[in-house]
Write a protein that holds these residues in place. Sequence first.
Motif, short mmCIF file in Angstrom:
data_model
loop_
_atom_site.label_atom_id
_atom_site.label_comp_id
_atom_site.label_asym_id
_atom_site.label_seq_id
_atom_site.Cartn_x
_atom_site.Cartn_y
_atom_site.Cartn_z
N GLN A 6 0.82 -1.21 0.00
CA GLN A 6 0.00 0.00 0.00
C GLN A 6 0.86 1.25 0.00
O GLN A 6 0.54 2.23 -0.68
N SER A 7 1.95 1.25 0.76
CA SER A 7 2.82 2.43 0.78
C SER A 7 3.50 2.64 -0.56
O SER A 7 3.78 3.79 -0.95
N LEU A 8 3.77 1.57 -1.28
CA LEU A 8 4.33 1.69 -2.62
C LEU A 8 3.40 2.49 -3.52
O LEU A 8 3.83 3.39 -4.24
N PHE A 9 2.12 2.21 -3.43
CA PHE A 9 1.16 2.88 -4.29
C PHE A 9 0.79 4.28 -3.80
O PHE A 9 0.14 5.04 -4.51
N MET A 10 1.21 4.64 -2.60
CA MET A 10 0.99 6.00 -2.11
C MET A 10 2.06 6.96 -2.67
O MET A 10 1.85 8.15 -2.75
N ASN A 11 3.20 6.43 -3.05
CA ASN A 11 4.27 7.23 -3.63
C ASN A 11 4.06 7.25 -5.15
O ASN A 11 4.17 6.23 -5.81
N GLU A 12 3.78 8.44 -5.68
CA GLU A 12 3.44 8.58 -7.10
C GLU A 12 4.53 8.04 -8.02
O GLU A 12 4.24 7.31 -8.97
N LEU A 13 5.77 8.39 -7.74
CA LEU A 13 6.86 7.96 -8.62
C LEU A 13 7.05 6.45 -8.58
O LEU A 13 7.21 5.82 -9.64
N LEU A 14 7.00 5.87 -7.39
CA LEU A 14 7.15 4.42 -7.29
C LEU A 14 5.98 3.69 -7.96
O LEU A 14 6.18 2.67 -8.64
N ALA A 15 4.78 4.22 -7.78
CA ALA A 15 3.61 3.61 -8.43
C ALA A 15 3.72 3.73 -9.95
O ALA A 15 3.42 2.79 -10.68
N TYR A 16 4.19 4.91 -10.41
CA TYR A 16 4.35 5.09 -11.85
C TYR A 16 5.38 4.11 -12.40
O TYR A 16 5.17 3.49 -13.45
N LEU A 17 6.48 3.95 -11.69
CA LEU A 17 7.51 3.01 -12.14
C LEU A 17 6.99 1.58 -12.16
O LEU A 17 7.22 0.84 -13.12
N PHE A 18 6.26 1.21 -11.11
CA PHE A 18 5.70 -0.14 -11.04
C PHE A 18 4.76 -0.40 -12.23
O PHE A 18 4.90 -1.40 -12.94
N PHE A 19 3.80 0.51 -12.42
CA PHE A 19 2.83 0.30 -13.50
C PHE A 19 3.44 0.58 -14.87
O PHE A 19 2.97 0.03 -15.88
N GLY A 20 4.47 1.39 -14.91
CA GLY A 20 5.20 1.57 -16.17
C GLY A 20 5.89 0.29 -16.58
O GLY A 20 5.86 -0.11 -17.76
N ALA A 122 13.01 -3.67 -27.34
CA ALA A 122 13.56 -3.24 -26.05
C ALA A 122 14.04 -1.78 -26.11
O ALA A 122 13.76 -0.99 -25.21
N ILE A 123 14.73 -1.43 -27.17
CA ILE A 123 15.21 -0.05 -27.33
C ILE A 123 14.03 0.92 -27.41
O ILE A 123 14.01 1.96 -26.74
N SER A 124 13.03 0.59 -28.21
CA SER A 124 11.85 1.44 -28.35
C SER A 124 11.13 1.63 -27.02
O SER A 124 10.74 2.74 -26.67
N GLN A 125 10.96 0.55 -26.28
CA GLN A 125 10.23 0.64 -25.02
C GLN A 125 10.96 1.51 -24.00
O GLN A 125 10.32 2.24 -23.24
N PHE A 126 12.27 1.47 -23.99
CA PHE A 126 13.04 2.32 -23.09
C PHE A 126 12.78 3.80 -23.38
O PHE A 126 12.49 4.59 -22.48
N LEU A 127 12.84 4.17 -24.64
CA LEU A 127 12.57 5.56 -25.03
C LEU A 127 11.12 5.96 -24.73
O LEU A 127 10.85 7.07 -24.26
N ILE A 128 10.21 5.07 -24.96
CA ILE A 128 8.79 5.34 -24.77
C ILE A 128 8.46 5.55 -23.29
O ILE A 128 7.67 6.43 -22.95
N ILE A 129 9.06 4.79 -22.40
CA ILE A 129 8.82 4.97 -20.96
C ILE A 129 9.17 6.39 -20.53
O ILE A 129 8.41 7.05 -19.83
N ILE A 130 10.32 6.86 -20.95
CA ILE A 130 10.76 8.20 -20.57
C ILE A 130 9.81 9.26 -21.13
O ILE A 130 9.36 10.16 -20.39
N LEU A 131 9.49 9.19 -22.39
CA LEU A 131 8.60 10.17 -23.00
C LEU A 131 7.20 10.13 -22.40
O LEU A 131 6.59 11.18 -22.14
N ASN A 132 6.68 8.95 -22.13
CA ASN A 132 5.33 8.83 -21.56
C ASN A 132 5.25 9.44 -20.17
O ASN A 132 4.23 10.04 -19.82
N TYR A 133 6.27 9.28 -19.37
CA TYR A 133 6.25 9.89 -18.04
C TYR A 133 6.20 11.41 -18.15
O TYR A 133 5.42 12.07 -17.46
N ILE A 134 7.02 11.95 -19.02
CA ILE A 134 7.04 13.40 -19.20
C ILE A 134 5.67 13.90 -19.65
O ILE A 134 5.13 14.86 -19.09
N PHE A 135 5.08 13.25 -20.64
CA PHE A 135 3.76 13.66 -21.12
C PHE A 135 2.71 13.54 -20.02
O PHE A 135 1.88 14.44 -19.85
#
Length: 146
Positions: A6-20, A122-135
């Motif tokens: 539950q604490s993992l999902f309370m932290n926005e960045l950690l939750a974003y990374l998990f679901f990302g 794999a290369i595409s997904q790495f770039l996409i994760i970064i761009l999607n977080y920013i958006f």
Amino acid sequence: MKKRIQSLFMNELLAYLFFGIATTLISILSRLVIYQLTHKELLATALANIIGILFAFITNDTIVFKQARQNWPRRLVKFTLARLSTFLLDLFLTFLFVTQFPNIIGQFVNNNIDKVNTIETAISQFLIIILNYIFSKVFIFKNKKI
């Protein structure tokens, strides 16, 4: 253990990374399975992106950025447009490195097209994760639940 989760999902960045990561895995697995079934790299890329976009919106809207229920259609449109831009990037990279010039990556894997597709994915997904977080952080999910 339950409180840690539950604490993992309370932290926005950690939750974003998990679901990302979850979204990325779902997208990659979908793409690779669809590719193995059809051997059509562009179709596999397109369908995997659609699956990933739907999963990511639901988790980002409700769990990560904890948005109010109202105005979700507007956020879905913005989210879809942002993801469409990274989807187009993904299609372009697939076309460029798998369809048009597979030898660029292929020279490192004995020109095995399946391995070329996997590496490019794999290369595409790495770039996409970064761009999607920013958006998501800057343009889409700005208002929290009250």
